[in-house]
Motif scaffolding. Sequence first.
Motif, PDB file in Angstrom:
ATOM      1  N   CYS A 130       0.847  -1.195   0.000  1.00  0.00           N
ATOM      2  CA  CYS A 130       0.000   0.000   0.000  1.00  0.00           C
ATOM      3  C   CYS A 130       0.885   1.247   0.000  1.00  0.00           C
ATOM      4  O   CYS A 130       2.025   1.203   0.485  1.00  0.00           O
ATOM      5  CB  CYS A 130      -0.867  -0.019   1.256  1.00  0.00           C
ATOM      6  SG  CYS A 130      -1.906   1.441   1.439  1.00  0.00           S
ATOM      7  N   THR A 143       0.639   3.526   1.953  1.00  0.00           N
ATOM      8  CA  THR A 143       0.945   3.779   3.362  1.00  0.00           C
ATOM      9  C   THR A 143       2.209   3.016   3.787  1.00  0.00           C
ATOM     10  O   THR A 143       2.978   3.495   4.623  1.00  0.00           O
ATOM     11  CB  THR A 143      -0.261   3.377   4.237  1.00  0.00           C
ATOM     12  OG1 THR A 143      -1.410   4.033   3.713  1.00  0.00           O
ATOM     13  CG2 THR A 143      -0.070   3.782   5.681  1.00  0.00           C
ATOM     14  N   HIS A 200      -0.894  -4.847   5.251  1.00  0.00           N
ATOM     15  CA  HIS A 200      -2.233  -4.907   5.852  1.00  0.00           C
ATOM     16  C   HIS A 200      -3.317  -5.291   4.841  1.00  0.00           C
ATOM     17  O   HIS A 200      -4.455  -4.848   4.959  1.00  0.00           O
ATOM     18  CB  HIS A 200      -2.554  -3.566   6.532  1.00  0.00           C
ATOM     19  CG  HIS A 200      -2.329  -2.367   5.650  1.00  0.00           C
ATOM     20  ND1 HIS A 200      -1.205  -1.581   5.738  1.00  0.00           N
ATOM     21  CD2 HIS A 200      -3.064  -1.841   4.667  1.00  0.00           C
ATOM     22  CE1 HIS A 200      -1.274  -0.622   4.839  1.00  0.00           C
ATOM     23  NE2 HIS A 200      -2.393  -0.753   4.163  1.00  0.00           N
ATOM     24  N   ASP A 226      -8.285  -3.042   1.277  1.00  0.00           N
ATOM     25  CA  ASP A 226      -7.928  -1.661   1.611  1.00  0.00           C
ATOM     26  C   ASP A 226      -8.381  -0.672   0.540  1.00  0.00           C
ATOM     27  O   ASP A 226      -9.312   0.106   0.748  1.00  0.00           O
ATOM     28  CB  ASP A 226      -6.410  -1.576   1.825  1.00  0.00           C
ATOM     29  CG  ASP A 226      -5.954  -0.205   2.292  1.00  0.00           C
ATOM     30  OD1 ASP A 226      -6.772   0.713   2.372  1.00  0.00           O
ATOM     31  OD2 ASP A 226      -4.751  -0.046   2.585  1.00  0.00           O
TER      32      ASP A 226
END
Length: 354
Positions: free
Chosen positions: A40, A42, A61, A157
């Motif tokens: 991601c 992030t 995640h 996500d």
Amino acid sequence: MKHMKATVFHGKNEIRVDEVERPRAGVGEAVIRVTLTTICGTDLHILRGEYPVREGLIIGHEPVGVIEELGQGVSGYQIGNRVLVGAITPCGQCAACLTGHLSQCGQGKSYEALGGWRLGNTINGAQAEYLLVPNAQANLAKIPDALTDEQVVLLADIASTGFSGAESAGIKIGDAVVVFAQGPIGLCATAGAKLMGAALVIGVDGDENRLRMSRRMGADVVLDYRECDVVGEVRKLTGGGADVAIEALGTQQTFEQALRSLRPAGTLSSLGVYSGKLQIPYDAFAAGIGDHRIVTTLCPGGKERMRRLMEMARTGRVDLTPLLTHTFSLDEIPEAYDLFGARRDGVLKVAIKP
Ligand SMILES: NC(=O)c1ccc[n+]([C@@H]2O[C@H](COP(=O)([O-])OP(=O)(O)OC[C@H]3O[C@@H](n4cnc5c(N)ncnc54)[C@H](O)[C@@H]3O)[C@@H](O)[C@H]2O)c1
Ligand SMILES: [Zn+2]
Ligand SMILES: [Zn+2]
């Protein structure tokens, strides 16, 4: 003692695939064997030291896998079930969860800002051979047989987040919507706006490849911010301003442009993660009395959210597989980070197969 390979954060600009101890499922927990995951934006912030996590943490995640171990008190699942786990793993028991704010989960207590985001943030994450799933009863979503891992991995996500930008805005049938930035999140917001019933969706970015994908995900018009006055164009295309503007980058510039693109009483739905100060110029905000709504959303998680998103994939309402542009093994993940971070080679999302 059993071991596994995992992507470990060792400090700024240093991640390595290490041999670490394999997790065991405690009460209310599960362990899954990860079959597919991804990186991601992030995670890039973490790698670059822009978002703090502890050294030694396994990051990631966005897990798809097979149940390997079920802890006491987890019912309705079998070893071997294929499951999707959201990026946000709420406890399902606290005040935040029970009032429907699962992403701000207080882990059994009241509310905690961003408290639902644990994987690869406060506890070990998904870029590994095995993953410990906390509060398994609330977070294991069985994958229908008809769906492949590739069809569901991006629901954990980016799709959940992107769609939520459209949902939180309360888009109505016939609305005109502009989406600022067409990275993976913005592309999913574009798809979400169309699903919510927008009559006109405008995608804004400065990358030709992403603008092309924006059309494919549902944009009727795309604008290259490097080549036009975006706010003026949006006002022209919408006859005075968009009903909804979705911000999917996290900068002062795009936030302000989103606000200026709105008609009076329009809604700005913000998904970006900002740093430093974010300012609202009074003229863009009708001095505070323009009946604007500004809403923010953290990626919704939990197994019911994942079930609903998988239904959208199963019935063909959405297909996110075109966003998975590259595939790597877990051992190759440093190269995958490098490619993804540099946005080389038309990369949108990378599939990681442990
Ligand atoms: N709310 C949430 O739960 C949540 C979840 C995940 C990520 N995020 C945040 O969402 C944001 C977007 O993530 P991403 O992975 O899609 O980002 P990304 O970095 O992959 O994409 C950003 C895009 O913005 C474009 N861009 C740059 N300047 C622009 C401008 N002035 N106008 C329009 N487009 C411009 C770039 O060309 C690029 O395509 C980030 O801030 C990320 O941290 C939020
Ligand atoms: Zn993420
Ligand atoms: Zn909770």
